[in-house]
Structures are given as structure tokens and as C-alpha cells.
Design an enzyme around this catalytic site. Sequence first.
Site, short mmCIF file in Angstrom:
data_model
loop_
_atom_site.label_atom_id
_atom_site.label_comp_id
_atom_site.label_asym_id
_atom_site.label_seq_id
_atom_site.Cartn_x
_atom_site.Cartn_y
_atom_site.Cartn_z
CB CYS A 297 4.73 -1.21 -4.60
SG CYS A 297 4.46 0.56 -4.79
CG LEU A 298 1.11 -0.78 -9.76
CD1 LEU A 298 -0.05 0.06 -10.28
CD2 LEU A 298 1.32 -2.01 -10.64
CG HIS B 159 2.30 4.91 -2.20
ND1 HIS B 159 3.59 4.82 -2.66
CD2 HIS B 159 1.71 3.72 -2.48
CE1 HIS B 159 3.78 3.62 -3.19
NE2 HIS B 159 2.66 2.93 -3.10
CG HIS C 149 0.71 -0.57 -0.35
ND1 HIS C 149 1.78 -1.44 -0.41
CD2 HIS C 149 0.82 0.25 -1.43
CE1 HIS C 149 2.52 -1.12 -1.48
NE2 HIS C 149 1.95 -0.12 -2.12
CD GLU C 150 -2.18 2.04 -3.05
OE1 GLU C 150 -1.58 3.04 -3.48
OE2 GLU C 150 -1.87 0.88 -3.37
N GLY D 105 -4.09 -0.84 -6.41
CA GLY D 105 -4.09 0.48 -5.80
C GLY D 105 -3.06 1.36 -6.49
CD GLN E 157 2.02 3.97 -6.38
OE1 GLN E 157 0.88 3.88 -6.00
NE2 GLN E 157 2.73 2.94 -6.78
#
Length: 176
Positions: free
Chosen positions: A99-100, A145, A141-142, A47, A52
Site C-alpha cells: 500500500c502506498l 480505503h 483493497h482500494e 491503486g 490516501q
Amino acid sequence: MALLKIARMGHPVLFQHAKTVADPGDPAIRRLVDDMIETMLDAPGVGLAAPQVHVSLRLFVFRVPESRGGEGTEIPPSVLINPSIEFLSEEMMMCAEGCLSIPAMRGMVPRFAHIRYRGVDCDGRAVEVEARGFHANVIQHEYDHLDGILYPMRLVDFTSFGYAAEFANAANGDAP
Ligand code: NI
């Protein structure tokens, strides 16, 4: 298409409340989505939300690999623009998240086990999907953000937060 630079925890864009996408059909949005999907797959990740990649707009891309979805629930790279989430039960699940924007780390986070999400795609078509398990985990999660929330802000047990490689070593019984 292009690989985009990913903001890491500490960059202020990750803590902003992202703005609604005024025109989901805008070709610039489609280009952004295409680049985000390429960036997510390259990372690799499951994701990626627009904040991000330093764009404070309410959209994210995601996928559910067959290895994580189970029972043939693979979902190819998809986009959700201006999303909303409805929680369909009070049941919670503990999810191992990474997480990226927080490379190499993971932590256990409580998430709702059964959700319905809505939004639109790049053609302005309405999306409405019920999700459970890993699929529901990724969406929550996304979505976070977009509200400036990173998963460590949802930890309930800080001892579950650390380097993924260390947890893997511990699970394998390797001496430190
Ligand atoms: Ni993330």
C-alpha cells in the site's frame, strides 16, 4: 496536473468512513482524478484511493498492469466513483498486498476471488464489471480505503507482514 502528497498509516484521514461524491461530473472531481492517476503512476502503484491523498470521498483510481493481470487482461488507469462490490462466490484467495500509505511493506490478505463491482466514472456513466484474480484484489483493497480499512487490519497470519525487501531476500536464500 500535480503530484499529490500521500498520507501514511497513522494519519487519521485513512481511518475515516469517506463520504459519497455528490456530483461525479464536477470538474473539481475530474481534476482530482487526473492528479490521483498521475500520483499513482509516479509512485509507482496500482491503486490509489482519495483518502490516501487527504480527500475523504468515495472514489479511487486503479490499473492492472499486463504483468499482474495475465492473459491480456491489462486495464489502463481507471476511476471508480461511489463504488459498490458484490461477492459472486464464497471462494477466497490469498493476496500479497502492499500500500502506498505503508511504504516498503507487504502482507498476505484473504480476498474474495470473484466479484462484481459498480460505480460511475467522471462523466457520470455507470460502470459494472466482473473481476477475478489481481483485478478483484486491487478493487477490494482500494474499496477498503473508503471505509477506513488498511490491509494490515485484514491480516490472518502476522508472520506474513513485513518488509518486502526482507521477504525477497529470504526467497532468494540470502543470509540475513
Ligand atoms: Ni492501499
